[in-house]
Design a protein around this motif. Structure first.
Motif, PDB file in Angstrom:
ATOM      1  N   LEU A  64       0.826  -1.213   0.000  1.00  0.00           N
ATOM      2  CA  LEU A  64       0.000   0.000   0.000  1.00  0.00           C
ATOM      3  C   LEU A  64       0.862   1.265   0.000  1.00  0.00           C
ATOM      4  O   LEU A  64       0.581   2.217  -0.726  1.00  0.00           O
ATOM      5  CB  LEU A  64      -0.944  -0.002   1.210  1.00  0.00           C
ATOM      6  CG  LEU A  64      -1.853   1.218   1.325  1.00  0.00           C
ATOM      7  CD1 LEU A  64      -2.765   1.348   0.104  1.00  0.00           C
ATOM      8  CD2 LEU A  64      -2.703   1.157   2.589  1.00  0.00           C
ATOM      9  N   ARG A  65       1.911   1.260   0.819  1.00  0.00           N
ATOM     10  CA  ARG A  65       2.750   2.459   0.894  1.00  0.00           C
ATOM     11  C   ARG A  65       3.361   2.802  -0.472  1.00  0.00           C
ATOM     12  O   ARG A  65       3.376   3.969  -0.870  1.00  0.00           O
ATOM     13  CB  ARG A  65       3.877   2.264   1.913  1.00  0.00           C
ATOM     14  CG  ARG A  65       4.665   3.533   2.175  1.00  0.00           C
ATOM     15  CD  ARG A  65       5.971   3.235   2.870  1.00  0.00           C
ATOM     16  NE  ARG A  65       5.816   2.707   4.209  1.00  0.00           N
ATOM     17  CZ  ARG A  65       5.619   3.476   5.285  1.00  0.00           C
ATOM     18  NH1 ARG A  65       5.536   4.773   5.160  1.00  0.00           N
ATOM     19  NH2 ARG A  65       5.495   2.928   6.469  1.00  0.00           N
ATOM     20  N   ALA A  66       3.832   1.790  -1.202  1.00  0.00           N
ATOM     21  CA  ALA A  66       4.445   2.042  -2.510  1.00  0.00           C
ATOM     22  C   ALA A  66       3.425   2.649  -3.478  1.00  0.00           C
ATOM     23  O   ALA A  66       3.713   3.646  -4.148  1.00  0.00           O
ATOM     24  CB  ALA A  66       5.030   0.750  -3.082  1.00  0.00           C
ATOM     25  N   ALA A  82       0.539   4.178  -2.754  1.00  0.00           N
ATOM     26  CA  ALA A  82       0.074   5.484  -2.279  1.00  0.00           C
ATOM     27  C   ALA A  82       1.140   6.558  -2.516  1.00  0.00           C
ATOM     28  O   ALA A  82       0.831   7.678  -2.934  1.00  0.00           O
ATOM     29  CB  ALA A  82      -0.298   5.414  -0.803  1.00  0.00           C
ATOM     30  N   ASN A  83       2.385   6.197  -2.252  1.00  0.00           N
ATOM     31  CA  ASN A  83       3.469   7.165  -2.468  1.00  0.00           C
ATOM     32  C   ASN A  83       3.620   7.502  -3.955  1.00  0.00           C
ATOM     33  O   ASN A  83       3.787   8.663  -4.314  1.00  0.00           O
ATOM     34  CB  ASN A  83       4.784   6.601  -1.904  1.00  0.00           C
ATOM     35  CG  ASN A  83       5.825   7.682  -1.695  1.00  0.00           C
ATOM     36  OD1 ASN A  83       5.529   8.743  -1.150  1.00  0.00           O
ATOM     37  ND2 ASN A  83       7.050   7.420  -2.148  1.00  0.00           N
ATOM     38  N   ASP A  84       3.529   6.477  -4.808  1.00  0.00           N
ATOM     39  CA  ASP A  84       3.568   6.716  -6.262  1.00  0.00           C
ATOM     40  C   ASP A  84       2.436   7.632  -6.688  1.00  0.00           C
ATOM     41  O   ASP A  84       2.617   8.531  -7.510  1.00  0.00           O
ATOM     42  CB  ASP A  84       3.414   5.398  -7.032  1.00  0.00           C
ATOM     43  CG  ASP A  84       4.737   4.671  -7.170  1.00  0.00           C
ATOM     44  OD1 ASP A  84       5.763   5.210  -6.703  1.00  0.00           O
ATOM     45  OD2 ASP A  84       4.742   3.571  -7.740  1.00  0.00           O
ATOM     46  N   ARG A 107       0.864   9.822  -4.847  1.00  0.00           N
ATOM     47  CA  ARG A 107       1.154  11.170  -4.363  1.00  0.00           C
ATOM     48  C   ARG A 107       2.158  11.871  -5.290  1.00  0.00           C
ATOM     49  O   ARG A 107       1.978  13.046  -5.636  1.00  0.00           O
ATOM     50  CB  ARG A 107       1.713  11.070  -2.948  1.00  0.00           C
ATOM     51  CG  ARG A 107       1.853  12.400  -2.277  1.00  0.00           C
ATOM     52  CD  ARG A 107       2.535  12.219  -0.941  1.00  0.00           C
ATOM     53  NE  ARG A 107       2.680  13.473  -0.237  1.00  0.00           N
ATOM     54  CZ  ARG A 107       3.418  13.622   0.859  1.00  0.00           C
ATOM     55  NH1 ARG A 107       4.061  12.586   1.362  1.00  0.00           N
ATOM     56  NH2 ARG A 107       3.517  14.787   1.430  1.00  0.00           N
ATOM     57  N   ASN A 108       3.194  11.146  -5.715  1.00  0.00           N
ATOM     58  CA  ASN A 108       4.170  11.729  -6.645  1.00  0.00           C
ATOM     59  C   ASN A 108       3.516  12.107  -7.966  1.00  0.00           C
ATOM     60  O   ASN A 108       3.818  13.154  -8.550  1.00  0.00           O
ATOM     61  CB  ASN A 108       5.320  10.741  -6.894  1.00  0.00           C
ATOM     62  CG  ASN A 108       6.161  10.523  -5.644  1.00  0.00           C
ATOM     63  OD1 ASN A 108       6.211  11.380  -4.763  1.00  0.00           O
ATOM     64  ND2 ASN A 108       6.817   9.372  -5.558  1.00  0.00           N
ATOM     65  N   GLN A 109       2.618  11.226  -8.423  1.00  0.00           N
ATOM     66  CA  GLN A 109       1.895  11.477  -9.673  1.00  0.00           C
ATOM     67  C   GLN A 109       1.031  12.740  -9.555  1.00  0.00           C
ATOM     68  O   GLN A 109       0.967  13.545 -10.483  1.00  0.00           O
ATOM     69  CB  GLN A 109       1.006  10.253  -9.918  1.00  0.00           C
ATOM     70  CG  GLN A 109       0.609   9.994 -11.344  1.00  0.00           C
ATOM     71  CD  GLN A 109      -0.208   8.695 -11.421  1.00  0.00           C
ATOM     72  OE1 GLN A 109       0.178   7.663 -10.864  1.00  0.00           O
ATOM     73  NE2 GLN A 109      -1.352   8.763 -12.081  1.00  0.00           N
TER      74      GLN A 109
HETATM   75  C1  LIG Z   1       8.085   8.406  -1.898  1.00  0.00           C
HETATM   76  O1  LIG Z   1       8.503   8.928  -3.126  1.00  0.00           O
HETATM   77  C2  LIG Z   1       9.555   9.857  -3.022  1.00  0.00           C
HETATM   78  C3  LIG Z   1       9.807  10.482  -4.390  1.00  0.00           C
HETATM   79  O2  LIG Z   1      10.042   9.496  -5.357  1.00  0.00           O
HETATM   80  C4  LIG Z   1      10.778   9.159  -2.479  1.00  0.00           C
HETATM   81  O3  LIG Z   1      11.846  10.056  -2.373  1.00  0.00           O
HETATM   82  C5  LIG Z   1      10.436   8.596  -1.096  1.00  0.00           C
HETATM   83  O4  LIG Z   1      11.507   7.854  -0.616  1.00  0.00           O
HETATM   84  C6  LIG Z   1       9.198   7.721  -1.169  1.00  0.00           C
HETATM   85  N1  LIG Z   1       8.789   7.433   0.193  1.00  0.00           N
HETATM   86  C7  LIG Z   1       8.331   6.252   0.557  1.00  0.00           C
HETATM   87  C8  LIG Z   1       7.919   6.152   1.976  1.00  0.00           C
HETATM   88  O5  LIG Z   1       8.248   5.306  -0.201  1.00  0.00           O
END
Ligand SMILES: *[C@@H]1O[C@H](CO)[C@@H](O)[C@H](O)[C@H]1NC(C)=O
Length: 173
Positions: A73-75, A77-79, A81-83
């Protein structure tokens, strides 16, 4: 004959390559993953998410819940958010995108961490609140667009993964 050779190579890799670099799952490793995932609303998504993380091979059900929240989920969700941030660079005035950014900041920085911490502290009920909040926030993002949402695919994915995590949490004592 060819498929037998592939099986043998895989077995050798399992023995020789450090586990963290190995993506081959033996049938016995898959058994708990499949058993667990069959009790969730999205079995295939659950299996493919967990088998993408090598540590799933040695995990118990609590470990699988942690991996689903903290890795899968974290991967995603983080992707997402970056998008969203990428899209905001091109349309900084877009209110729906801005509120999605807030939704996903909450998912990554609060909801997932609440769930992760609660699982490690043996409080699956509180962990479920983190997943319910994730579903709420992703729905809020999705419904913020006046017309067609450009984030339907990822919002749905996040909601489905959170629902899978909830179902796994339900199996914990
Ligand atoms: C989320 O994405 C950013 C930008 O790519 C990255 O620097 C960061 O390490 C990521 N964080 C997590 C918690 O995956």
């Amino acid at each position: 004959m060819k498929s037998l050779a592939v099986v043998v190579i895989c077995l050798i890799q399992v023995v020789l390559i450090p586990r963290s670099h190995c993506r081959v799952f033996l049938p016995m490793d898959l058994k708990l993953i499949e058993q667990t995932c069959s009790k969730t609303p999205h079995r295939d998504l659950c299996v493919s998410g967990l088998t993408s993380v090598p540590a799933s091979a040695d995990a118990d059900v609590k470990g699988l819940a942690l991996i689903m929240v903290d890795n899968v989920l974290r991967a995603v969700a983080n992707d997402t958010r970056n998008q969203i941030n990428e899209k905001l660079k091109h349309s900084p005035e877009d209110k729906a995108l801005s509120s999605c950014e807030e939704n996903y900041r909450a998912i990554v920085e609060l909801d997932i961490i609440e769930a992760y911490t609660s699982i490690t502290e043996r409080d699956p009920k509180l962990a479920k609140q983190g997943m319910d909040a994730t579903i709420y926030d992703a729905n809020a993002c999705e419904s913020g667009f006046a017309g067609k949402s450009p984030l339907t695919y990822v919002n749905t994915l996040v909601i489905d993964i959170a629902a899978v995590a909830n179902a796994i949490l339900h199996l914990l004592p």
